[in-house]
Design an enzyme around this catalytic site. Structure first.
Site, mmCIF file in Angstrom:
data_model
loop_
_atom_site.group_PDB
_atom_site.id
_atom_site.type_symbol
_atom_site.label_atom_id
_atom_site.label_comp_id
_atom_site.label_asym_id
_atom_site.label_seq_id
_atom_site.Cartn_x
_atom_site.Cartn_y
_atom_site.Cartn_z
ATOM 1 C CG ASP A 339 -0.359 0.758 -10.225
ATOM 2 O OD1 ASP A 339 -1.580 0.999 -10.266
ATOM 3 O OD2 ASP A 339 0.159 0.091 -9.319
ATOM 4 C CG HIS A 670 -2.632 7.783 -14.045
ATOM 5 N ND1 HIS A 670 -1.582 8.589 -14.433
ATOM 6 C CD2 HIS A 670 -2.075 6.754 -13.361
ATOM 7 C CE1 HIS A 670 -0.451 8.076 -13.989
ATOM 8 N NE2 HIS A 670 -0.719 6.955 -13.339
ATOM 9 C CG ASP A 718 -10.854 13.592 -18.770
ATOM 10 O OD1 ASP A 718 -10.258 12.576 -18.342
ATOM 11 O OD2 ASP A 718 -11.431 13.634 -19.875
ATOM 12 C CD GLU A 727 -4.101 5.160 -10.813
ATOM 13 O OE1 GLU A 727 -3.678 5.999 -10.014
ATOM 14 O OE2 GLU A 727 -3.490 4.107 -11.091
HETATM 15 O O1 9MR Z 1 -7.378 4.060 -3.952
HETATM 16 C C1 9MR Z 1 -6.271 4.369 -3.133
HETATM 17 C C2 9MR Z 1 -6.633 5.517 -2.230
HETATM 18 O O2 9MR Z 1 -7.648 5.132 -1.340
HETATM 19 C C3 9MR Z 1 -5.402 5.984 -1.460
HETATM 20 O O3 9MR Z 1 -5.724 7.152 -0.753
HETATM 21 C C4 9MR Z 1 -4.252 6.255 -2.432
HETATM 22 C C5 9MR Z 1 -2.972 6.691 -1.746
HETATM 23 O O4 9MR Z 1 -2.457 5.693 -0.974
HETATM 24 O O5 9MR Z 1 -3.985 5.102 -3.189
HETATM 25 C C6 9MR Z 1 -5.067 4.692 -3.986
HETATM 26 O O6 9MR Z 1 -4.722 3.549 -4.657
HETATM 27 C C7 9MR Z 1 -3.805 3.637 -5.705
HETATM 28 C C8 9MR Z 1 -2.709 2.650 -5.382
HETATM 29 O O7 9MR Z 1 -1.994 3.109 -4.267
HETATM 30 C C9 9MR Z 1 -1.788 2.376 -6.552
HETATM 31 N N1 9MR Z 1 -2.551 2.008 -7.720
HETATM 32 C C10 9MR Z 1 -3.519 2.993 -8.094
HETATM 33 C C11 9MR Z 1 -4.519 3.211 -6.992
HETATM 34 C C12 9MR Z 1 -5.604 4.196 -7.400
HETATM 35 O O8 9MR Z 1 -5.153 5.493 -7.548
#
Ligand code: 9MR
Length: 866
Positions: A339, A670, A718, A727
């Protein structure tokens, strides 16, 4: 009409219940996150009825005066139902004012055909309701809707433990795991441990055979049966060929007639991983054009979020309504992940670990600092006299400090938690095309301490190169610290997750510890010493280094690692106590690695592999690597290397989680720009991008569709839309950069030539073979690196002697200008290890029999042509 359908549904349930209730309850669970342990993931609500998690339940505030039950809904979509199958629905609900709630399982679009409808009286005391029904038709994606409108007064509806079971088990997704012989698909350091895992039903030892690229047997031995591995639920054996140290490429291990992916043995296998892992940060910079000269045409893109339409920022970003009445210029920094959000919490650990990758080379003997130095990495600032890795860190540090509340405003000196889009955007979307309004979210103590900690580290590292900038960092660090002390419990809202991640954290003792440690190392001031020594975490290795690993929400370990390695004014016994925490934690991770069938130094409680588990593995490897730096004990180094084996293919999925490394690498992570899976004109992730990895909570729809019931270390796919398992993000690539740097130093002794960035002086051999006909040709090219140094990235050039014209190429980016041709790597083959080779090819047209080129050069040096 609606009433009649509802009654029919109810009737069906009542009549048929006894016959199939047990079977229905036994069927698979269709509701995702029915206990709300993953927040609100999977659930939606109508706009007038905002939902949030309260005490582990989903609660929705329903306004007064809605007319119909369906004017306020909380629901979940994508429920597959099969005609004739029985289902059991249950939930526990309460309401602050008594209300009759209609619960429908129905089509999610017109004509909203109802398979089940019930009307339950919900009261202030939570009560569990159970209904059974038989589906009349097949539905790929039905909907559960709690229709909670129609009441005169406003009230709050809360629900928990929602379950819908029944139907047949969905077909089980069988991942393609290739060979059951699992190895590090890149390779093993010549002097390091070399082990692998074999998946088999056999319970007795088997013979393994190590063969070289020519198929000659170089070593044999017997496997060790390990029983059923709980992370994969597979019966496995391990094998070990550490005694074999002969460098080369194309080795394989065969057990019971099954052969592994090929791998190398050598000392220079990881130079390009070091620079690729760090290039990730330039690729993901906000506020600057990504330059083709540095990353290649495929990865070049315009600057994102510099105030050019359709972008709406980030040069003048307002707060969310009611949060502040100023705007900030928060351009620059790194995009967090797939994102376009930029988060101070998470930005902090990421930039700290990038800086720590550099700082380690200042504090540890035999490290390759020059490989991170000026002119060595892919940054536009190369040549400015500052180590390139610090240039990269500064890009983020400037952003971090720009997120601070200005003087004169309430909460001055604190940092805004994050800035991101007002609403979620879809994929693909290049940063400069993002049309969403951008908003600053409220300041938080955690974000403020992220600034304090990272800016304190920044101050000491920049002192030598830019004293003014170093002073600015120190000033920001001390201001942030004071603001955090004045406002120690301003927590980010866990429900603030629209348009960006929440990154909320309800315990900031670890952030205080981290910031105090960095400020103390940099300034030596007594206040910070007291804050370190007085912290409830100090001396508690389990609290500072959690078994599941450090993370953006568990940062105390970052402070402890700095105290343990960077010269500071702790007394000798205090220093010893800090180092003891590091080695105690490392002993635990090393023991986990030795016990694990796949060698991974990660053993979270109940094998609960979390979102981003690969970064937890990497963070444990950082602690292990530091313990090795401090003590020289091989057990720590060996556990780091086994962790790398796990990440690069020795795992239950036979997956290399790092793009461009290994035969079976992740390449559909992602990401909104690197979205080749959705648009073939866009690139795959750049080499050196590490996927989040197995996540037992499988919060995204693709993972839920494919991976239900997965074994912990196999909850990964994947696929670009699997954001919960696949991601990529700055805080996962940062420890990868640290580890790659550490491992490259192990192999190289730290004093070898350039780190995979400079053209180098290859020795090479090119096999150029064509099928020709009168008007065309099809050519295969093999480029072999016959020198002693890794070549990465590579560039092959030649001239045609005639009018042949390339029309289509594969496995390389081939451009032709007149008679001159340049071939550059595809994302997955940027590296040619010493002794290794890459293949690519092309088709073309010609006006007669065309000739092979007489001279071909690799990175400017002539190769032998066969
Ligand atoms: O890395 C983050 C993980 O520890 C959390 O469990 C999750 C849900 O809150 O969010 C992950 O971070 C994401 C973030 O919220 C938005 N950008 C992408 C991040 C990686 O997936």
């Amino acid at each position: 009409m609606l009433g009649a359908v509802a009654a029919a549904g109810l009737l069906a349930g009542v009549l048929t219940a006894p016959a199939f209730a047990a079977g229905a309850a036994d069927g698979p669970e269709l509701i995702t996150n029915g206990d709300f342990s993953s927040g609100t993931t999977g659930w939606w609500w109508t706009e007038n009825t905002p939902g949030k998690i309260v005490d582990g339940r989903l609660c929705a505030d329903v306004p007064a005066g809605t007319e119909n039950p369906w004017d306020a809904i909380v629901g979940q979509n994508d429920l597959p139902l099969a005609a004739g199958e029985g289902y059991e629905l249950s939930f526990t609900a309460s309401a602050t004012a008594p209300i009759t709630v209609r619960t429908n399982v129905q089509m999610a679009t017109e004509p909203w055909t109802t398979e089940h409808a019930s009307a339950d009286r919900i009261d202030t005391e939570a009560k569990t309701f159970t209904h059974v029904f038989t589906a009349k038709a097949d539905h790929e994606a039905a909907q559960l809707a709690f229709q909670i409108g129609g009441g005169d007064q406003a009230y709050t509806f809360c629900v928990d433990d929602v379950s819908l079971t029944g139907g047949a088990e969905p077909p089980v997704y069988e991942p393609d795991t290739g060979s059951p012989v699992r190895v590090n698909q890149v390779g093993y350091l010549a002097q390091g441990p070399k082990s692998g895992t074999f998946v088999t039903d056999s319970t007795s030892a088997l013979t393994w055979t190590l063969k070289n690229a020519d198929g000659a047997v170089k070593a044999t031995g017997t496997t060790t049966p390990k029983g059923v591995d709980p992370t994969s639920r597979q019966n496995v054996h391990t094998f070990d060929f550490s005694g074999f140290t002969e460098a080369g490429e194309g080795y394989t291990v065969t057990v019971d007639g099954q052969t592994s992916e090929p791998f190398g043995i050598g000392d220079d296998l990881y130079a390009s991983l070091r620079s690729d892992a760090l290039a990730y940060f330039y690729h993901n910079r906000s506020g600057i054009e990504i330059d083709a000269d540095l990353v290649g045409e495929e990865y070049a893109r315009p600057a994102g979020h510099v105030g050019v339409a359709p972008n709406q920022g980030d040069t003048e970003v307002p707060c969310q309504p009611g949060v502040c009445d100023y705007t900030l210029d928060v351009s620059g920094g790194w995009y967090d992940a797939g994102d376009h959000g930029k988060y101070v919490v998470n930005g902090g650990i990421s930039v700290a670990q990038v800086m720590a990758t550099y700082e380690r080379t200042l504090t540890t003997e035999d490290t390759g600092g020059e490989k991170l130095g000026d002119g060595k990495l892919r940054v536009p600032e190369r040549g400015n006299g500052v180590p390139d890795i610090l240039d990269e860190a500064r890009w983020q540090m400037d952003f971090m400090m720009s997120m601070m509340v200005p003087e004169g405003e309430p909460l001055a000196g604190m940092a805004h938690h994050k800035i991101h889009d007002k609403a979620w955007t879809g994929l693909p979307l290049l940063p400069h095309q993002d049309p969403q309004p951008r908003e600053l979210h409220p300041p938080s103590t955690a974000a403020t301490l992220n600034v304090a900690a990272s800016a304190a580290q920044c101050a000491r590292l920049f002192e030598e190169y830019d004293a003014d900038f170093a002073e600015r960092c120190l000033d920001a660090a001390e201001t942030a610290w004071a603001a955090a002390k004045a406002h120690p419990d301003v927590l980010a809202d866990p429900n603030d997750g629209t348009g960006g991640g929440a990154y909320s954290d309800d315990d900031v003792r670890d952030e205080f510890y981290w910031a105090a440690a960095e400020l103390f190392v940099t300034t030596g001031k007594d206040t910070y010493r007291q804050a370190v020594l007085g912290s409830p975490l100090h001396g508690d290795a389990d609290a500072v280094f959690p078994r599941g690993g450090m993370s953006w929400g568990a940062t105390a370990g970052l402070g402890a690692l700095s105290l343990a390695t960077v010269p500071n004014q702790l007394t000798a016994s205090q220093l010893q106590a800090v180092r003891a925490m590091v080695t105690e934690a490392a002993d635990g991770y090393a023991a986990d690695s030795r016990a694990a069938a796949y060698g991974v130094p990660y053993a979270p409680q109940d094998n609960h592999y979390v979102w981003g588990s690969n970064s937890q593995v990497l963070n444990n490897m950082v602690v292990l690597g530091t313990a090795h730096d401090l003590t020289g004990e091989a057990k720590y180094r060996d556990a780091v290397l086994r962790g790398l084996d796990y990440l690069l293919g020795r795992n239950p999925l036979n997956q290399s989680y790092v793009t461009g490394y290994g035969e079976r690498d992740s390449r559909n992570q992602h990401h909104r720009f690197w979205a080749n899976q959705l648009d073939p004109d866009l690139p795959n992730p750049a080499p050196g991008s590490v996927a989040g990895g197995p996540n037992v909570d499988i919060q995204d729809p693709v993972a839920q569709d494919k991976l239900k019931g997965c074994a912990p270390a196999m909850c990964y796919i994947d696929h670009i839309e699997s954001w919960a398992t696949n991601e990529i993000t700055i805080n996962w690539n940062a420890p990868l950069a640290w580890v790659a740097s550490y491992v490259d130093d192990l192999g190289q002794g730290g004093d070898e030539g350039p780190g995979g960035e400079e053209p180098g002086t290859p020795t090479c051999e090119v096999t150029y073979s064509s099928n020709r006909w009168n008007s065309g040709f099809s050519t295969n090219v093999t480029v072999r690196n016959t020198g002693a140094q890794t070549v990465s990235p590579w560039e092959l050039t030649w001239s045609f002697a005639d009018d042949q014209k390339i029309t289509q190429a594969w496995s390389a980016q081939v451009t032709q200008t007149g008679r001159n041709v340049v071939a550059k790597p595809a994302p997955w083959n940027t590296t040619i290890p010493a002794g290794g080779s890459v293949n690519f090819g092309f088709n073309g047209t010609s006006s007669g029999q065309a000739a092979n080129p007489a001279a071909v050069s690799l990175n400017g040096k002539a190769c032998a042509v066969k």
